[in-house]
Design a protein around this motif. Structure first.
Motif, PDB file in Angstrom:
ATOM      1  N   THR A 100       1.014  -1.271  -0.398  1.00  0.00           N
ATOM      2  CA  THR A 100      -0.102  -0.123   0.075  1.00  0.00           C
ATOM      3  C   THR A 100       1.063   1.193  -0.075  1.00  0.00           C
ATOM      4  OG1 THR A 100      -1.031  -0.947   1.062  1.00  0.00           O
ATOM      5  CG2 THR A 100      -1.620   1.144   1.390  1.00  0.00           C
ATOM      6  N   ASN A 101       1.897   1.068   1.056  1.00  0.00           N
ATOM      7  CA  ASN A 101       3.033   2.150   0.735  1.00  0.00           C
ATOM      8  C   ASN A 101       3.751   2.249  -0.984  1.00  0.00           C
ATOM      9  OD1 ASN A 101       1.330   2.938   2.894  1.00  0.00           O
ATOM     10  ND2 ASN A 101       3.348   0.827   4.201  1.00  0.00           N
ATOM     11  N   LEU A 102       3.939   1.399  -0.953  1.00  0.00           N
ATOM     12  CA  LEU A 102       5.016   1.184  -2.100  1.00  0.00           C
ATOM     13  C   LEU A 102       4.636   2.103  -3.322  1.00  0.00           C
ATOM     14  CD1 LEU A 102       7.906  -0.233  -3.247  1.00  0.00           C
ATOM     15  CD2 LEU A 102       6.534  -1.850  -4.057  1.00  0.00           C
ATOM     16  N   VAL A 103       3.145   1.271  -3.632  1.00  0.00           N
ATOM     17  CA  VAL A 103       2.092   2.419  -4.803  1.00  0.00           C
ATOM     18  C   VAL A 103       1.616   3.325  -4.910  1.00  0.00           C
ATOM     19  CG1 VAL A 103       2.277   0.303  -5.603  1.00  0.00           C
ATOM     20  CG2 VAL A 103       0.174  -0.063  -4.578  1.00  0.00           C
ATOM     21  N   GLU A 104       1.370   3.422  -3.362  1.00  0.00           N
ATOM     22  CA  GLU A 104       0.678   5.444  -3.061  1.00  0.00           C
ATOM     23  C   GLU A 104      -0.838   4.450  -3.173  1.00  0.00           C
ATOM     24  OE1 GLU A 104       3.127   8.371  -3.893  1.00  0.00           O
ATOM     25  OE2 GLU A 104       3.766   8.153  -1.825  1.00  0.00           O
ATOM     26  N   ALA A 105      -0.611   3.299  -2.749  1.00  0.00           N
ATOM     27  CA  ALA A 105      -2.544   2.760  -3.130  1.00  0.00           C
ATOM     28  C   ALA A 105      -3.665   4.012  -2.530  1.00  0.00           C
ATOM     29  CB  ALA A 105      -2.878   1.493  -3.267  1.00  0.00           C
ATOM     30  N   ASP A 106      -4.449   4.362  -3.080  1.00  0.00           N
ATOM     31  CA  ASP A 106      -5.717   5.109  -2.862  1.00  0.00           C
ATOM     32  C   ASP A 106      -6.607   4.045  -2.553  1.00  0.00           C
ATOM     33  OD1 ASP A 106      -6.020   5.022  -5.235  1.00  0.00           O
ATOM     34  OD2 ASP A 106      -5.958   7.946  -4.946  1.00  0.00           O
ATOM     35  N   LEU A 107      -7.143   2.703  -3.515  1.00  0.00           N
ATOM     36  CA  LEU A 107      -7.711   1.896  -3.958  1.00  0.00           C
ATOM     37  C   LEU A 107      -6.871   0.603  -3.623  1.00  0.00           C
ATOM     38  CD1 LEU A 107     -10.771   0.974  -3.619  1.00  0.00           C
ATOM     39  CD2 LEU A 107     -10.598   1.621  -6.128  1.00  0.00           C
ATOM     40  N   GLY A 124      -9.799 -17.014   1.795  1.00  0.00           N
ATOM     41  CA  GLY A 124     -10.707 -15.722   2.716  1.00  0.00           C
ATOM     42  C   GLY A 124     -10.114 -14.560   3.776  1.00  0.00           C
ATOM     43  N   SER A 125      -8.667 -15.238   5.107  1.00  0.00           N
ATOM     44  CA  SER A 125      -8.265 -14.740   5.444  1.00  0.00           C
ATOM     45  C   SER A 125      -7.447 -13.270   5.050  1.00  0.00           C
ATOM     46  CB  SER A 125      -7.249 -14.969   6.254  1.00  0.00           C
ATOM     47  OG  SER A 125      -6.694 -15.925   5.467  1.00  0.00           O
ATOM     48  N   VAL A 126      -7.210 -13.283   4.063  1.00  0.00           N
ATOM     49  CA  VAL A 126      -6.146 -12.389   3.626  1.00  0.00           C
ATOM     50  C   VAL A 126      -7.218 -11.117   3.107  1.00  0.00           C
ATOM     51  CG1 VAL A 126      -4.665 -11.106   1.235  1.00  0.00           C
ATOM     52  CG2 VAL A 126      -4.474 -13.728   1.898  1.00  0.00           C
ATOM     53  N   SER A 127      -8.186 -11.089   2.567  1.00  0.00           N
ATOM     54  CA  SER A 127      -9.127 -10.389   2.320  1.00  0.00           C
ATOM     55  C   SER A 127      -9.337  -9.830   3.081  1.00  0.00           C
ATOM     56  CB  SER A 127     -10.664 -10.533   0.964  1.00  0.00           C
ATOM     57  OG  SER A 127     -10.966 -11.633   1.516  1.00  0.00           O
ATOM     58  N   GLU A 128      -9.639 -10.495   4.097  1.00  0.00           N
ATOM     59  CA  GLU A 128     -10.727  -9.829   5.517  1.00  0.00           C
ATOM     60  C   GLU A 128      -9.534  -8.668   5.958  1.00  0.00           C
ATOM     61  OE1 GLU A 128     -11.268 -13.592   8.539  1.00  0.00           O
ATOM     62  OE2 GLU A 128     -12.884 -14.065   5.926  1.00  0.00           O
ATOM     63  N   ALA A 129      -7.894  -9.567   6.241  1.00  0.00           N
ATOM     64  CA  ALA A 129      -6.769  -9.243   6.596  1.00  0.00           C
ATOM     65  C   ALA A 129      -6.425  -8.142   5.948  1.00  0.00           C
ATOM     66  CB  ALA A 129      -5.493  -9.922   6.697  1.00  0.00           C
ATOM     67  N   ILE A 130      -6.705  -7.284   5.118  1.00  0.00           N
ATOM     68  CA  ILE A 130      -6.825  -6.689   4.381  1.00  0.00           C
ATOM     69  C   ILE A 130      -7.993  -5.052   4.388  1.00  0.00           C
ATOM     70  CG2 ILE A 130      -7.133  -5.475   1.828  1.00  0.00           C
ATOM     71  CD1 ILE A 130      -5.997  -8.051   0.195  1.00  0.00           C
ATOM     72  N   VAL A 131      -8.608  -5.881   4.567  1.00  0.00           N
ATOM     73  CA  VAL A 131      -9.997  -4.670   4.815  1.00  0.00           C
ATOM     74  C   VAL A 131     -10.114  -3.901   6.689  1.00  0.00           C
ATOM     75  CG1 VAL A 131     -12.593  -4.529   5.963  1.00  0.00           C
ATOM     76  CG2 VAL A 131     -12.077  -5.898   3.394  1.00  0.00           C
ATOM     77  N   ARG A 132      -9.733  -4.869   7.087  1.00  0.00           N
ATOM     78  CA  ARG A 132      -9.010  -4.661   8.632  1.00  0.00           C
ATOM     79  C   ARG A 132      -7.783  -3.900   8.971  1.00  0.00           C
ATOM     80  NH1 ARG A 132      -9.671  -9.617  10.678  1.00  0.00           N
ATOM     81  NH2 ARG A 132      -7.569 -10.402  10.592  1.00  0.00           N
ATOM     82  N   SER A 133      -6.721  -3.668   7.998  1.00  0.00           N
ATOM     83  CA  SER A 133      -5.824  -3.124   7.901  1.00  0.00           C
ATOM     84  C   SER A 133      -5.684  -2.445   7.329  1.00  0.00           C
ATOM     85  CB  SER A 133      -4.479  -3.907   9.035  1.00  0.00           C
ATOM     86  OG  SER A 133      -4.316  -4.768   7.405  1.00  0.00           O
ATOM     87  N   ALA A 134      -5.921  -2.050   6.688  1.00  0.00           N
ATOM     88  CA  ALA A 134      -5.555  -1.169   4.761  1.00  0.00           C
ATOM     89  C   ALA A 134      -6.046   0.757   5.538  1.00  0.00           C
ATOM     90  CB  ALA A 134      -6.336  -1.341   3.793  1.00  0.00           C
ATOM     91  N   LYS A 135      -4.730   1.166   5.322  1.00  0.00           N
ATOM     92  CA  LYS A 135      -4.919   2.601   5.174  1.00  0.00           C
ATOM     93  C   LYS A 135      -5.377   3.359   4.324  1.00  0.00           C
ATOM     94  CE  LYS A 135      -0.807   2.573   7.769  1.00  0.00           C
ATOM     95  NZ  LYS A 135      -0.324   1.377   7.082  1.00  0.00           N
ATOM     96  N   CYS A 136      -6.654   2.310   3.223  1.00  0.00           N
ATOM     97  CA  CYS A 136      -7.127   3.549   1.853  1.00  0.00           C
ATOM     98  C   CYS A 136      -8.402   2.533   1.835  1.00  0.00           C
ATOM     99  CB  CYS A 136      -6.430   3.174   1.230  1.00  0.00           C
ATOM    100  SG  CYS A 136      -5.970   1.786   0.049  1.00  0.00           S
ATOM    101  N   ASP A 137      -9.449   3.332   0.968  1.00  0.00           N
ATOM    102  CA  ASP A 137     -10.760   1.970   0.812  1.00  0.00           C
ATOM    103  C   ASP A 137      -9.780   0.746   0.384  1.00  0.00           C
ATOM    104  OD1 ASP A 137     -11.744   4.699   1.623  1.00  0.00           O
ATOM    105  OD2 ASP A 137     -12.156   5.577  -1.178  1.00  0.00           O
ATOM    106  N   VAL A 138     -11.210  -0.657   0.516  1.00  0.00           N
ATOM    107  CA  VAL A 138     -10.732  -1.426  -0.156  1.00  0.00           C
ATOM    108  C   VAL A 138     -12.275  -1.902  -0.466  1.00  0.00           C
ATOM    109  CG1 VAL A 138     -10.583  -3.597   0.490  1.00  0.00           C
ATOM    110  CG2 VAL A 138      -9.143  -2.231   1.617  1.00  0.00           C
TER     111      VAL A 138
END
Length: 144
Positions: A100-107, A124-138
């Motif tokens: 997320t930081n590397l590509v400065e993703a906002d989605l 299932g757990s990868v998408s759950e982890a992303i939703v929980r910890s991402a700093k941008c929209d998912v």
């Protein structure tokens, strides 16, 4: 005017769920003119410890083929800015922390049940982890 996404990250792993996510990412890129579409595949190195170099090399080659195929398709569908990224490690922590930081993703766009061929028990757990910890929209894609 609605928010404009500048850097879209889509995680692909060869599964049909990832295929749906990729298709959606094309739509989102078209609606966000000038955005960069970052197509990412994570090589799960945790599964290689007991193995030799050749397995790692094979995984890397498969990853490159997968990403180059997706890049060609995105460009064929008119997406102008396409980057491909291969990362190594645990998909959960890599996507949420480093990428997320590397590509400065906002989605971040991902399939509902990212399926890793090597570690199917993580379904299932990868998408759950992303939703929980991402700093941008998912955006989690459940259907084609």
């Amino acid at each position: 005017m609605a928010d404009h996404y500048k850097s879209i990250l889509v995680a692909v792993d060869g599964s049909k769920e990832a295929e749906y996510a990729f298709q959606k990412s094309i739509d989102v890129a078209h609606r966000n003119k000038g955005s960069i579409l970052n197509i990412v595949n994570i090589i799960d190195t945790r599964s290689f410890e007991a193995y030799e170099r050749s397995i790692f090399d094979t995984a890397q080659k498969q990853s490159e083929e997968l990403l180059n195929g997706y890049k060609a398709r995105a460009e064929a569908e008119g997406v102008e800015n396409v980057k491909i990224v291969i990362e190594y490690g645990s998909p959960k922590s890599i996507i949420t922390n480093e990428l997320t930081n590397l590509v400065e993703a906002d989605l971040i766009i991902c399939g509902a049940t990212g399926l890793n061929a090597v570690e199917r028990f993580l379904i299932g757990s990868v998408s759950e982890a992303i939703v929980r910890s991402a700093k941008c929209d998912v955006l989690v894609i459940r259907t084609p």
